[in-house]
Write an enzyme that holds these catalytic residues in place. Sequence first.
Site, PDB file in Angstrom:
ATOM      1  N   GLY A 197      -4.851  -8.515  -4.295  1.00 24.78           N
ATOM      2  CA  GLY A 197      -4.227  -7.264  -4.763  1.00 24.78           C
ATOM      3  C   GLY A 197      -3.556  -6.446  -3.676  1.00 24.78           C
ATOM      4  O   GLY A 197      -2.837  -5.499  -3.962  1.00 24.78           O
ATOM      5  N   HIS A 248       8.998  13.902 -32.678  1.00 26.15           N
ATOM      6  CA  HIS A 248       8.696  15.315 -32.512  1.00 26.15           C
ATOM      7  C   HIS A 248       7.248  15.568 -32.884  1.00 26.15           C
ATOM      8  O   HIS A 248       6.784  15.038 -33.893  1.00 26.15           O
ATOM      9  CB  HIS A 248       9.600  16.157 -33.414  1.00 26.15           C
ATOM     10  CG  HIS A 248       9.267  17.615 -33.342  1.00 26.15           C
ATOM     11  ND1 HIS A 248       9.610  18.396 -32.255  1.00 26.15           N
ATOM     12  CD2 HIS A 248       8.589  18.429 -34.200  1.00 26.15           C
ATOM     13  CE1 HIS A 248       9.178  19.632 -32.465  1.00 26.15           C
ATOM     14  NE2 HIS A 248       8.553  19.679 -33.637  1.00 26.15           N
TER      15      HIS A 248
HETATM   16  P1  FAD Z   1       0.859  -5.539   0.322  1.00 25.78           P
HETATM   17  O1  FAD Z   1       0.365  -4.916  -0.921  1.00 25.78           O
HETATM   18  O2  FAD Z   1       0.747  -4.752   1.575  1.00 25.78           O
HETATM   19  O3  FAD Z   1       0.085  -6.922   0.473  1.00 25.78           O
HETATM   20  C1  FAD Z   1       0.228  -7.743   1.566  1.00 25.78           C
HETATM   21  C2  FAD Z   1      -0.994  -8.628   1.666  1.00 25.78           C
HETATM   22  O4  FAD Z   1      -0.755  -9.641   2.620  1.00 25.78           O
HETATM   23  C3  FAD Z   1      -2.242  -7.888   2.117  1.00 25.78           C
HETATM   24  O5  FAD Z   1      -3.281  -8.114   1.196  1.00 25.78           O
HETATM   25  C4  FAD Z   1      -2.559  -8.521   3.475  1.00 25.78           C
HETATM   26  O6  FAD Z   1      -3.941  -8.621   3.725  1.00 25.78           O
HETATM   27  C5  FAD Z   1      -1.951  -9.884   3.327  1.00 25.78           C
HETATM   28  N1  FAD Z   1      -1.582 -10.547   4.579  1.00 25.78           N
HETATM   29  C6  FAD Z   1      -0.812 -10.035   5.573  1.00 25.78           C
HETATM   30  N2  FAD Z   1      -0.621 -10.967   6.534  1.00 25.78           N
HETATM   31  C7  FAD Z   1      -1.276 -12.083   6.127  1.00 25.78           C
HETATM   32  C8  FAD Z   1      -1.420 -13.377   6.664  1.00 25.78           C
HETATM   33  N3  FAD Z   1      -0.813 -13.755   7.811  1.00 25.78           N
HETATM   34  N4  FAD Z   1      -2.183 -14.265   5.998  1.00 25.78           N
HETATM   35  C9  FAD Z   1      -2.775 -13.939   4.827  1.00 25.78           C
HETATM   36  N5  FAD Z   1      -2.668 -12.731   4.280  1.00 25.78           N
HETATM   37  C10 FAD Z   1      -1.901 -11.808   4.898  1.00 25.78           C
HETATM   38  N6  FAD Z   1       3.508   1.957  -4.609  1.00 25.78           N
HETATM   39  C11 FAD Z   1       3.847   2.220  -5.887  1.00 25.78           C
HETATM   40  O7  FAD Z   1       4.737   1.561  -6.426  1.00 25.78           O
HETATM   41  N7  FAD Z   1       3.206   3.187  -6.609  1.00 25.78           N
HETATM   42  C12 FAD Z   1       2.222   3.951  -6.070  1.00 25.78           C
HETATM   43  O8  FAD Z   1       1.659   4.815  -6.745  1.00 25.78           O
HETATM   44  C13 FAD Z   1       1.847   3.705  -4.731  1.00 25.78           C
HETATM   45  N8  FAD Z   1       0.863   4.420  -4.152  1.00 25.78           N
HETATM   46  C14 FAD Z   1       0.480   4.125  -2.883  1.00 25.78           C
HETATM   47  C15 FAD Z   1      -0.536   4.887  -2.314  1.00 25.78           C
HETATM   48  C16 FAD Z   1      -0.958   4.613  -1.032  1.00 25.78           C
HETATM   49  C17 FAD Z   1      -2.081   5.443  -0.442  1.00 25.78           C
HETATM   50  C18 FAD Z   1      -0.351   3.556  -0.299  1.00 25.78           C
HETATM   51  C19 FAD Z   1      -0.814   3.233   1.089  1.00 25.78           C
HETATM   52  C20 FAD Z   1       0.675   2.813  -0.841  1.00 25.78           C
HETATM   53  C21 FAD Z   1       1.110   3.093  -2.142  1.00 25.78           C
HETATM   54  N9  FAD Z   1       2.148   2.378  -2.730  1.00 25.78           N
HETATM   55  C22 FAD Z   1       2.526   2.669  -4.018  1.00 25.78           C
HETATM   56  C23 FAD Z   1       2.893   1.316  -2.010  1.00 25.78           C
HETATM   57  C24 FAD Z   1       2.411  -0.077  -2.426  1.00 25.78           C
HETATM   58  O9  FAD Z   1       1.031  -0.181  -2.198  1.00 25.78           O
HETATM   59  C25 FAD Z   1       3.172  -1.149  -1.668  1.00 25.78           C
HETATM   60  O10 FAD Z   1       4.556  -0.946  -1.833  1.00 25.78           O
HETATM   61  C26 FAD Z   1       2.825  -2.537  -2.161  1.00 25.78           C
HETATM   62  O11 FAD Z   1       1.448  -2.797  -2.044  1.00 25.78           O
HETATM   63  C27 FAD Z   1       3.621  -3.610  -1.405  1.00 25.78           C
HETATM   64  O12 FAD Z   1       3.276  -4.872  -1.884  1.00 25.78           O
HETATM   65  P2  FAD Z   1       3.405  -6.177  -0.987  1.00 25.78           P
HETATM   66  O13 FAD Z   1       2.974  -7.297  -1.863  1.00 25.78           O
HETATM   67  O14 FAD Z   1       4.734  -6.241  -0.369  1.00 25.78           O
HETATM   68  O15 FAD Z   1       2.375  -5.980   0.223  1.00 25.78           O
END
Ligand code: FAD
Length: 467
Positions: A39, A445
């Site tokens: 996640g 409404h």
């Molecule tokens: P991430 O969710 O960052 O996932 C990347 C994953 O890759 C992580 O689990 C990490 O452990 C893993 N990983 C990294 N390198 C490696 C590796 N070499 N090998 C194996 N695993 C690895 N966005 C919204 O749209 N709505 C919101 O309400 C919102 N609220 C937020 C609130 C907070 C406090 C924060 C911090 C962020 C929020 N965001 C929100 C932003 C959102 O969380 C991110 O935009 C989103 O999670 C990005 O998804 P991603 O899949 O690119 O990366």
Amino acid sequence: MPTFDITVIGAGPGGYVAAFRAAQLGFKTALIEKNKTLGGTCLNIGCIPSKALLHSTEQYHFAQKSAAKHGIVIGKLSFDLETMLARKDEVVKQLVGGVDFLVKKRGITRYEGVGKVVAPGKISVTLNDGKTEEIESKHIILATGSVPAELPNLPLDGEQVVTSTEALDFKEVPKRLLVIGGGAIGLELGSVWARLGSTVTVVEFLPRIAVGVDPDVSTALQRSLTAQGFTFHLDTGVQSLAKKNGVVIATAKTKDGKEITIEADKVLVSVGRKPYLAGAVDESLGLKLTQRGQVEVDAHYVTNIPGLYAIGDIISGPMLAHKAEDEGVAVVERIAGKAGHVNYDAIPAVIYTEPEVASVGLGEAAAKEQGIAVKIGKFNFKANGRAIAADHTDGYVKIIADAKNDRLLGAQIIGSNASELLAEIVSVLEFGGSAEDIARTTHSHPTLSESIKEAALAVDKRALHSA
Ligand code: FAD
């Protein structure tokens, strides 16, 4: 050596959705995640826990500030922070468990460890149990996400000077919370703790908070939050943090050179996020990055390394979960020879404060900057029956249409439930509709959504329920 069609590195919303779509399309799929739970940022330390706490504290705030007005008599009101935090953790557990279940159900092979692309089509996984496994994959999708950006003069200590991760889990309510950065994360977590009794001060380097929306909307948000007890210092930069007797003393400087000091028990540094790659691709492969450290991709998410793609927070564009998810689907569909596509002109963004701020497409200011003549329609929730019935009259809907042909360019909503209301507008934008299309659509409404119809009518100066 295990061989896959598609391997995804990182199981955030970008990565796990890409793996789901790959499995749906019949690809032999692997998903590598270094954390125990799937996640990514969103489910574990981002979107979901923040919304759980926002919801709990909103209920408390209602009981404290508004229930009496509704004739609801509550005796001595209090809250139990431990239970609130435990509920938040339960919400996270349920959702990450759901992703885990679907990964298994869809026959995706999961590796618990750190993935590193060592050659085109080859990954070395350092498993969490210390072993190493090599795998081969025809296509590799990088979805390693982002981490909080830090400022060199404001070092984090994980206790008093923290990122959003720790601010989602303070074990007691800080008396004084200093939030550095007036973006979505700072304002949302500031709201959580303000509702529980913290005195919240926000310092923002720019002249306004919530810079992604038009100045009138950010001013309206600032006014509402100020009424909730927030203090704002805009055009101000925190220069340094010192500690004395358990208190953090921040020294900040305004744009015109005035120095101010702010005392705080906790400091949340929320100055943005930066792409996280940390060795996920062997340096010898020469992965091309942008100047801002994002992975450079073409319109089909292809990097400069054969068979390697990138999506989500590590590439350019808004750092949002739904943007990452849609890229996850698009990249896999492209690999499958289908027409996967993300419309970057119609990506909604929300700040989940109360009132919420939800926006999509071009704002008034951005349209004008691009030399587009616009017509604006605004409608205040003060004139909406449902909003009055629910006592949610703070805010308005603003619709931005092309003056030449009435085509919808964007919208911004500040108000209760703005996040849900915006979806209608996103759909119309996606279909290339006009303000007139919304104005001629029957809305139930009484609903808050009638304000969207009225704002669309206001584009043509014919709103029915306002002067
Ligand atoms: P991430 O969710 O960052 O996932 C990347 C994953 O890759 C992580 O689990 C990490 O452990 C893993 N990983 C990294 N390198 C490696 C590796 N070499 N090998 C194996 N695993 C690895 N966005 C919204 O749209 N709505 C919101 O309400 C919102 N609220 C937020 C609130 C907070 C406090 C924060 C911090 C962020 C929020 N965001 C929100 C932003 C959102 O969380 C991110 O935009 C989103 O999670 C990005 O998804 P991603 O899949 O690119 O990366």
